[in-house]
Design a protein around this motif. Structure first.
Motif, PDB file in Angstrom:
ATOM      1  N   THR A 158      -0.821  11.632 -20.338  1.00 14.42           N
ATOM      2  CA  THR A 158      -1.269  12.961 -20.166  1.00 14.42           C
ATOM      3  C   THR A 158      -2.678  13.125 -20.271  1.00 14.42           C
ATOM      4  OG1 THR A 158       0.940  13.678 -20.794  1.00 14.42           O
ATOM      5  CG2 THR A 158      -0.788  15.412 -20.769  1.00 14.42           C
ATOM      6  N   ILE A 159      -3.423  13.244 -19.401  1.00 16.21           N
ATOM      7  CA  ILE A 159      -4.685  13.479 -19.525  1.00 16.21           C
ATOM      8  C   ILE A 159      -5.182  14.858 -19.923  1.00 16.21           C
ATOM      9  CG2 ILE A 159      -7.163  13.205 -18.091  1.00 16.21           C
ATOM     10  CD1 ILE A 159      -5.425  11.012 -16.395  1.00 16.21           C
ATOM     11  N   ARG A 160      -5.694  15.186 -20.984  1.00 13.40           N
ATOM     12  CA  ARG A 160      -6.376  16.252 -21.560  1.00 13.40           C
ATOM     13  C   ARG A 160      -7.676  16.618 -20.967  1.00 13.40           C
ATOM     14  NH1 ARG A 160      -1.345  18.099 -23.546  1.00 13.40           N
ATOM     15  NH2 ARG A 160      -0.584  16.616 -25.062  1.00 13.40           N
ATOM     16  N   LYS A 161      -7.844  18.141 -20.885  1.00 11.57           N
ATOM     17  CA  LYS A 161      -8.945  18.640 -20.496  1.00 11.57           C
ATOM     18  C   LYS A 161      -9.755  19.228 -21.544  1.00 11.57           C
ATOM     19  CE  LYS A 161      -9.048  22.310 -18.075  1.00 11.57           C
ATOM     20  NZ  LYS A 161      -8.658  23.412 -17.000  1.00 11.57           N
ATOM     21  N   LEU A 162     -10.978  18.490 -21.746  1.00 11.03           N
ATOM     22  CA  LEU A 162     -11.962  19.300 -22.981  1.00 11.03           C
ATOM     23  C   LEU A 162     -12.702  20.323 -22.214  1.00 11.03           C
ATOM     24  CD1 LEU A 162     -11.271  16.352 -24.044  1.00 11.03           C
ATOM     25  CD2 LEU A 162     -13.347  16.551 -25.212  1.00 11.03           C
ATOM     26  N   GLU A 163     -12.839  21.388 -22.796  1.00  8.50           N
ATOM     27  CA  GLU A 163     -13.498  22.703 -22.337  1.00  8.50           C
ATOM     28  C   GLU A 163     -14.661  23.133 -23.448  1.00  8.50           C
ATOM     29  OE1 GLU A 163     -10.473  25.344 -22.151  1.00  8.50           O
ATOM     30  OE2 GLU A 163      -9.429  24.685 -20.417  1.00  8.50           O
ATOM     31  N   SER A 164     -15.173  21.976 -24.082  1.00  7.98           N
ATOM     32  CA  SER A 164     -16.299  22.186 -25.022  1.00  7.98           C
ATOM     33  C   SER A 164     -16.961  21.179 -25.229  1.00  7.98           C
ATOM     34  CB  SER A 164     -15.762  22.867 -26.595  1.00  7.98           C
ATOM     35  OG  SER A 164     -15.039  21.724 -26.887  1.00  7.98           O
ATOM     36  N   ALA A 165     -18.011  21.032 -26.104  1.00  7.22           N
ATOM     37  CA  ALA A 165     -18.781  19.686 -26.431  1.00  7.22           C
ATOM     38  C   ALA A 165     -17.869  18.832 -27.101  1.00  7.22           C
ATOM     39  CB  ALA A 165     -20.067  20.035 -27.066  1.00  7.22           C
ATOM     40  N   GLN A 166     -18.221  17.496 -27.211  1.00  7.86           N
ATOM     41  CA  GLN A 166     -17.695  16.590 -28.142  1.00  7.86           C
ATOM     42  C   GLN A 166     -17.998  16.964 -29.364  1.00  7.86           C
ATOM     43  OE1 GLN A 166     -15.466  14.184 -27.953  1.00  7.86           O
ATOM     44  NE2 GLN A 166     -15.156  13.354 -26.162  1.00  7.86           N
ATOM     45  N   GLY A 167     -16.966  16.883 -30.397  1.00  6.29           N
ATOM     46  CA  GLY A 167     -17.192  17.010 -31.713  1.00  6.29           C
ATOM     47  C   GLY A 167     -15.991  16.741 -32.424  1.00  6.29           C
ATOM     48  N   PRO A 168     -16.030  17.078 -34.076  1.00  2.00           N
ATOM     49  CA  PRO A 168     -14.865  16.852 -34.576  1.00  2.00           C
ATOM     50  C   PRO A 168     -13.645  17.937 -34.318  1.00  2.00           C
ATOM     51  CG  PRO A 168     -16.542  17.986 -35.941  1.00  2.00           C
ATOM     52  CD  PRO A 168     -17.023  17.368 -34.651  1.00  2.00           C
ATOM     53  N   TRP A 169     -14.101  19.086 -33.724  1.00  2.00           N
ATOM     54  CA  TRP A 169     -13.064  20.073 -33.332  1.00  2.00           C
ATOM     55  C   TRP A 169     -13.643  20.409 -31.874  1.00  2.00           C
ATOM     56  CZ3 TRP A 169      -8.678  22.207 -35.672  1.00  2.00           C
ATOM     57  CH2 TRP A 169      -8.563  21.790 -37.010  1.00  2.00           C
ATOM     58  N   VAL A 170     -12.643  20.286 -30.925  1.00  2.00           N
ATOM     59  CA  VAL A 170     -12.901  20.642 -29.383  1.00  2.00           C
ATOM     60  C   VAL A 170     -11.986  21.549 -29.076  1.00  2.00           C
ATOM     61  CG1 VAL A 170     -14.031  18.318 -29.035  1.00  2.00           C
ATOM     62  CG2 VAL A 170     -11.463  18.544 -28.803  1.00  2.00           C
ATOM     63  N   VAL A 171     -12.232  22.174 -27.783  1.00  2.00           N
ATOM     64  CA  VAL A 171     -11.315  23.302 -27.172  1.00  2.00           C
ATOM     65  C   VAL A 171     -10.550  22.288 -26.090  1.00  2.00           C
ATOM     66  CG1 VAL A 171     -11.007  25.169 -25.830  1.00  2.00           C
ATOM     67  CG2 VAL A 171     -12.678  25.292 -27.618  1.00  2.00           C
ATOM     68  N   VAL A 172      -9.332  22.231 -25.986  1.00  2.00           N
ATOM     69  CA  VAL A 172      -8.369  21.501 -24.947  1.00  2.00           C
ATOM     70  C   VAL A 172      -7.386  22.273 -24.407  1.00  2.00           C
ATOM     71  CG1 VAL A 172      -7.028  19.501 -24.401  1.00  2.00           C
ATOM     72  CG2 VAL A 172      -9.048  19.336 -26.291  1.00  2.00           C
ATOM     73  N   ASP A 173      -7.635  22.384 -23.128  1.00  2.00           N
ATOM     74  CA  ASP A 173      -6.662  23.201 -22.371  1.00  2.00           C
ATOM     75  C   ASP A 173      -6.479  24.491 -22.962  1.00  2.00           C
ATOM     76  OD1 ASP A 173      -6.001  21.334 -20.645  1.00  2.00           O
ATOM     77  OD2 ASP A 173      -4.743  20.512 -21.784  1.00  2.00           O
ATOM     78  N   GLY A 174      -7.602  25.093 -23.387  1.00  2.00           N
ATOM     79  CA  GLY A 174      -7.771  26.646 -24.027  1.00  2.00           C
ATOM     80  C   GLY A 174      -7.264  26.589 -25.466  1.00  2.00           C
ATOM     81  N   LYS A 175      -7.258  25.781 -26.319  1.00  2.00           N
ATOM     82  CA  LYS A 175      -7.142  25.901 -27.754  1.00  2.00           C
ATOM     83  C   LYS A 175      -7.823  24.829 -28.522  1.00  2.00           C
ATOM     84  CE  LYS A 175      -3.062  22.946 -28.477  1.00  2.00           C
ATOM     85  NZ  LYS A 175      -1.598  23.109 -29.023  1.00  2.00           N
ATOM     86  N   LYS A 176      -8.170  25.283 -29.619  1.00  2.00           N
ATOM     87  CA  LYS A 176      -9.004  24.342 -30.460  1.00  2.00           C
ATOM     88  C   LYS A 176      -8.216  23.364 -31.187  1.00  2.00           C
ATOM     89  CE  LYS A 176     -12.625  24.984 -34.199  1.00  2.00           C
ATOM     90  NZ  LYS A 176     -13.097  25.893 -35.079  1.00  2.00           N
ATOM     91  N   VAL A 177      -8.643  22.136 -31.163  1.00  2.00           N
ATOM     92  CA  VAL A 177      -7.903  21.096 -31.795  1.00  2.00           C
ATOM     93  C   VAL A 177      -8.803  19.991 -32.562  1.00  2.00           C
ATOM     94  CG1 VAL A 177      -5.932  21.356 -30.179  1.00  2.00           C
ATOM     95  CG2 VAL A 177      -7.887  19.664 -29.662  1.00  2.00           C
TER      96      VAL A 177
END
Length: 394
Positions: free
Chosen positions: A22-41
């Protein structure tokens, strides 16, 4: 049967065997916490070891370069694509690695393709001596060359000696190895490799993609870690992991690097790395030259995470690197573990399964960074404890 129905069947089989990624889509800059598919992980599977991908100085350098040089390089390096930035970066990389010269490629993958296929050719009295678990880019570089190869067992110096003995009469011999093995985090025994290379008059080429920015003084890599600068012929480094940018390079003797400028196919036939990326990479090198604070923070975080997971009872294999393979072995269960981490704990940590690793060696590969806080890592550790107990891994 329609001519593309076989693709549907192949995909179905991958899903049934737990091999579909499953290929996840990042919606923020790379970092310790990122937004993936609309949620912070919590991001636990990035190669951004030092947190430089979104570092202010690196972003500023890229922006300045766009204003001064534009976005694209416009041509291959040998025609009209070599800018002063490219030359500056190559000079800084050579100095950083304590080598005579360096050549810049568009990626680490292209660096291996270009250099390996140029150093040993098909119709020469020559042979590759290749590590069993070498990266796909090394394998593809040897394929592009078309020259014969012999393979020695993983980390097995007795077997390397046997293979070198078999090909001792070849005029040219190139030992090729990963420095850090990306799925397991174990290190190539470079001192022993260098000794055997000298005994059998072989060249040595080290892919240091995961050692760059991690091992050695100020993150100079595995050759610096073992203090072998004058005994290893070629070092490949990537700018897309610890350096946080994109690109790859090969460092080594000046005349040999000049030869690669004449014969490295990606250097000759693909447009040069774009100015903002080159400027960003220059800034990354300067940060590491100035201070090893980020490297030390990375290792402090690594020890904390790995010691905690081992105390819980997880098998982390033979890692000697921030790469942290949490061995689960079963492909379907590893995919399920990753899914639970993501959906129930908001932790982004992909399962690694065949063909990236051999069948039956599935794992969750965690990668701490200098940007993670201890609280971030403790959150991940707690999740691994809870899920591990529920799934009976620990």
């Amino acid at each position: 049967m329609a001519k593309l129905d076989w693709i549907t069947e192949e995909l179905k089989e991958l899903k049934e065997k737990g091999l579909y990624v499953t290929i996840r889509k990042l919606e923020s800059a790379q970092g310790p916490w990122v937004v993936v598919d609309g949620k912070k992980v919590l991001n636990m599977c990035s190669n951004n070891y030092l947190g430089l991908a979104a570092h202010p100085k690196i972003k500023e350098a890229a922006i300045r370069a766009i204003l001064d040089y534009g976005v694209g390089a416009g041509a291959v390096r040998t025609i009209a694509g070599t800018m002063e930035l490219h030359v500056e970066l190559e000079e800084k990389l050579a100095k950083f690695k304590k080598r005579e010269a360096a050549i810049l490629f568009q990626s680490g993958y292209n660096a291996n393709l270009g250099a390996i296929s140029a150093l040993i050719k098909k119709n020469e009295d020559a042979v590759f001596v290749s590590e069993e678990l070498n990266h796909a880019s090394i394998i593809d570089g040897m394929r592009l060359s078309g020259a014969p190869k012999v393979i020695y067992k993983h980390l097995d110096m007795e077997d390397l000696k046997k293979r070198l003995e078999e090909v001792k009469d070849k005029k040219k011999k190139l030992i090729v190895t990963d420095g850090v093995f990306s799925m397991d985090g174990d290190l190539a025994p470079l001192p022993e490799i260098a000794e055997l290379a000298e005994q059998y008059d072989a060249m040595v080429y080290v892919d240091d993609a995961h050692g760059e920015g991690v091992l050695g003084e100020h993150g100079r890599g595995i050759v610096d870690h073992f203090k072998l600068h004058d005994r290893i012929d070629f070092e490949m480094g990537t700018l897309s992991k610890a350096f946080g940018v994109i690109g790859g390079y090969v460092a080594g003797p000046e005349e040999a690097i000049d030869y690669l400028r004449q014969r490295g196919r990606p250097f000759l036939f693909s447009s040069a790395v774009n100015p903002p990326d080159v400027a960003a990479a220059i800034a990354a090198v300067e940060i590491l030259q100035k201070s090893d604070e980020l490297v030390q923070k990375l290792w402090d975080n690594t020890r904390f995470l790995q010691n905690s997971l081992r105390e819980l009872g997880y098998d982390l294999g033979n890692t000697k690197h921030p790469i942290t393979p949490v061995m689960l072995y079963d492909e379907k269960r590893a995919q399920e573990f990753s899914r639970i981490l993501y959906e129930e704990y908001n932790i982004f940590a992909q399962a690694i399964v065949y063909p990236t690793v051999p069948k039956g060696t599935a794992r969750i590969r965690l990668e701490p960074s200098a940007a993670h806080s201890k609280e971030d890592l403790q959150y991940a550790i707690d999740a691994f404890e809870e899920i591990g107990k529920k799934m009976k891994f620990i």
